[in-house]
Design a protein around this motif. Structure first.
Motif, PDB file in Angstrom:
ATOM      1  N   GLU A  91      63.156 -69.407  43.063  1.00 49.74           N
ATOM      2  CA  GLU A  91      62.900 -70.612  42.572  1.00 49.74           C
ATOM      3  C   GLU A  91      63.991 -70.832  41.421  1.00 49.74           C
ATOM      4  N   LEU A  92      64.170 -69.711  40.664  1.00 50.95           N
ATOM      5  CA  LEU A  92      65.221 -69.682  39.683  1.00 50.95           C
ATOM      6  C   LEU A  92      66.532 -69.860  40.405  1.00 50.95           C
ATOM      7  N   ASP A  93      66.858 -69.427  41.531  1.00 48.13           N
ATOM      8  CA  ASP A  93      68.126 -69.443  42.322  1.00 48.13           C
ATOM      9  C   ASP A  93      68.164 -70.848  42.812  1.00 48.13           C
ATOM     10  N   ARG A  94      67.418 -71.634  43.150  1.00 49.25           N
ATOM     11  CA  ARG A  94      67.164 -73.012  43.785  1.00 49.25           C
ATOM     12  C   ARG A  94      67.504 -73.863  42.400  1.00 49.25           C
ATOM     13  N   ARG A  95      67.289 -73.527  41.217  1.00 49.72           N
ATOM     14  CA  ARG A  95      67.499 -74.323  40.226  1.00 49.72           C
ATOM     15  C   ARG A  95      68.926 -74.593  39.890  1.00 49.72           C
ATOM     16  N   ARG A  96      69.637 -73.855  40.305  1.00 44.80           N
ATOM     17  CA  ARG A  96      71.210 -73.757  39.910  1.00 44.80           C
ATOM     18  C   ARG A  96      71.782 -74.889  40.629  1.00 44.80           C
ATOM     19  N   LEU A 132      67.272 -81.529  36.734  1.00 48.28           N
ATOM     20  CA  LEU A 132      66.770 -80.881  35.565  1.00 48.28           C
ATOM     21  C   LEU A 132      65.512 -81.456  34.998  1.00 48.28           C
ATOM     22  N   LYS A 133      65.286 -82.550  35.003  1.00 44.74           N
ATOM     23  CA  LYS A 133      64.028 -83.208  34.690  1.00 44.74           C
ATOM     24  C   LYS A 133      62.780 -82.739  35.495  1.00 44.74           C
ATOM     25  N   ARG A 134      62.933 -82.227  36.942  1.00 43.42           N
ATOM     26  CA  ARG A 134      62.193 -81.854  37.824  1.00 43.42           C
ATOM     27  C   ARG A 134      61.828 -80.276  37.293  1.00 43.42           C
ATOM     28  N   GLN A 135      62.931 -79.697  36.881  1.00 42.64           N
ATOM     29  CA  GLN A 135      63.112 -78.279  36.705  1.00 42.64           C
ATOM     30  C   GLN A 135      62.241 -77.893  35.264  1.00 42.64           C
ATOM     31  N   ALA A 136      62.317 -78.897  34.373  1.00 45.73           N
ATOM     32  CA  ALA A 136      61.479 -78.888  32.826  1.00 45.73           C
ATOM     33  C   ALA A 136      60.114 -78.952  33.024  1.00 45.73           C
ATOM     34  N   ARG A 137      59.710 -79.365  34.181  1.00 51.95           N
ATOM     35  CA  ARG A 137      58.126 -79.009  34.190  1.00 51.95           C
ATOM     36  C   ARG A 137      57.743 -77.924  35.020  1.00 51.95           C
ATOM     37  N   PHE A 186      61.582 -72.437  32.727  1.00 54.13           N
ATOM     38  CA  PHE A 186      62.612 -73.412  32.448  1.00 54.13           C
ATOM     39  C   PHE A 186      63.004 -73.236  30.813  1.00 54.13           C
ATOM     40  N   HIS A 187      64.181 -73.113  30.701  1.00 52.49           N
ATOM     41  CA  HIS A 187      64.679 -72.715  29.192  1.00 52.49           C
ATOM     42  C   HIS A 187      65.618 -73.703  28.847  1.00 52.49           C
ATOM     43  N   ILE A 188      65.063 -74.733  28.036  1.00 53.58           N
ATOM     44  CA  ILE A 188      65.966 -75.812  27.649  1.00 53.58           C
ATOM     45  C   ILE A 188      67.269 -75.161  26.857  1.00 53.58           C
ATOM     46  N   HIS A 189      67.019 -74.333  25.975  1.00 54.48           N
ATOM     47  CA  HIS A 189      68.214 -73.776  25.345  1.00 54.48           C
ATOM     48  C   HIS A 189      69.187 -73.347  26.030  1.00 54.48           C
ATOM     49  N   GLU A 190      68.891 -72.609  27.257  1.00 52.58           N
ATOM     50  CA  GLU A 190      69.874 -72.364  28.219  1.00 52.58           C
ATOM     51  C   GLU A 190      70.710 -73.446  28.895  1.00 52.58           C
ATOM     52  N   VAL A 191      69.738 -74.491  29.110  1.00 46.96           N
ATOM     53  CA  VAL A 191      70.441 -75.877  30.037  1.00 46.96           C
ATOM     54  C   VAL A 191      71.415 -76.209  28.860  1.00 46.96           C
ATOM     55  N   ARG A 192      71.047 -76.271  27.601  1.00 49.97           N
ATOM     56  CA  ARG A 192      71.797 -76.910  26.522  1.00 49.97           C
ATOM     57  C   ARG A 192      73.296 -76.299  26.384  1.00 49.97           C
ATOM     58  N   LEU A 193      73.334 -74.961  26.651  1.00 51.15           N
ATOM     59  CA  LEU A 193      74.479 -74.207  26.432  1.00 51.15           C
ATOM     60  C   LEU A 193      75.134 -73.954  27.782  1.00 51.15           C
ATOM     61  N   ASN A 229      60.549 -78.764  25.001  1.00 49.58           N
ATOM     62  CA  ASN A 229      60.559 -77.634  24.015  1.00 49.58           C
ATOM     63  C   ASN A 229      59.482 -77.001  23.715  1.00 49.58           C
ATOM     64  N   ALA A 230      58.204 -77.569  24.312  1.00 49.82           N
ATOM     65  CA  ALA A 230      56.892 -76.853  24.222  1.00 49.82           C
ATOM     66  C   ALA A 230      56.911 -75.586  24.976  1.00 49.82           C
ATOM     67  N   PRO A 231      55.910 -74.693  24.233  1.00 52.30           N
ATOM     68  CA  PRO A 231      55.613 -73.529  25.103  1.00 52.30           C
ATOM     69  C   PRO A 231      55.223 -73.854  26.793  1.00 52.30           C
TER      70      PRO A 231
END
Length: 128
Positions: A51-56, A74-79, A83-90, A113-115
């Protein structure tokens, strides 16, 4: 391309090839190389890693200029857990999205950004 000639089964080279093709705007070769990367990396891998690979795919879409598709991915992945929003941000691969209003909203969203939950939702919709 030369590196792939003798290493047709090297998933990492196919992944890199997909980013390189995308960065220079070669849509079909980029998507084909990414699909080959996924096909090679999934057998024998665990579902979480797969799943992590497919997210790329969002990275490839962003580099190709498909901003709406990349943001939708990315919105799909955020759920999903992991999913690490800080990784996405950078992520430099997502730089084409950084000024897009929907991307800015996604990375600023308190829910994003929630747990994260401890269980995993896989791409087939199953939860484990």
């Amino acid at each position: 391309a030369k590196a792939l000639k003798g290493n047709n089964d090297d998933a990492g080279l196919w992944e890199t090839s997909s980013y390189m093709h995308a960065a220079i705007g070669q849509r079909e070769p980029a998507l084909a190389a990414f699909d080959k990367f996924i096909a090679l990396s999934e057998p024998g891998g665990n579902e979480y890693r797969n799943e992590l690979d497919r997210r790329r795919r969002a990275w490839v879409l962003a580099l190709l200029g498909d901003q709406s598709k990349a943001i939708a991915e990315l919105k799909r992945q955020a759920r999903l857990p992991g999913f690490h929003i800080h990784e996405v941000r950078l992520a430099l691969q997502l730089a084409p999205l950084w000024k897009h209003p929907d991307f800015i909203a996604l990375v600023a969203d308190p829910e994003t950004n929630a747990p994260l939950p401890l269980n995993m939702t896989y791409s087939d919709g199953s939860r484990r």
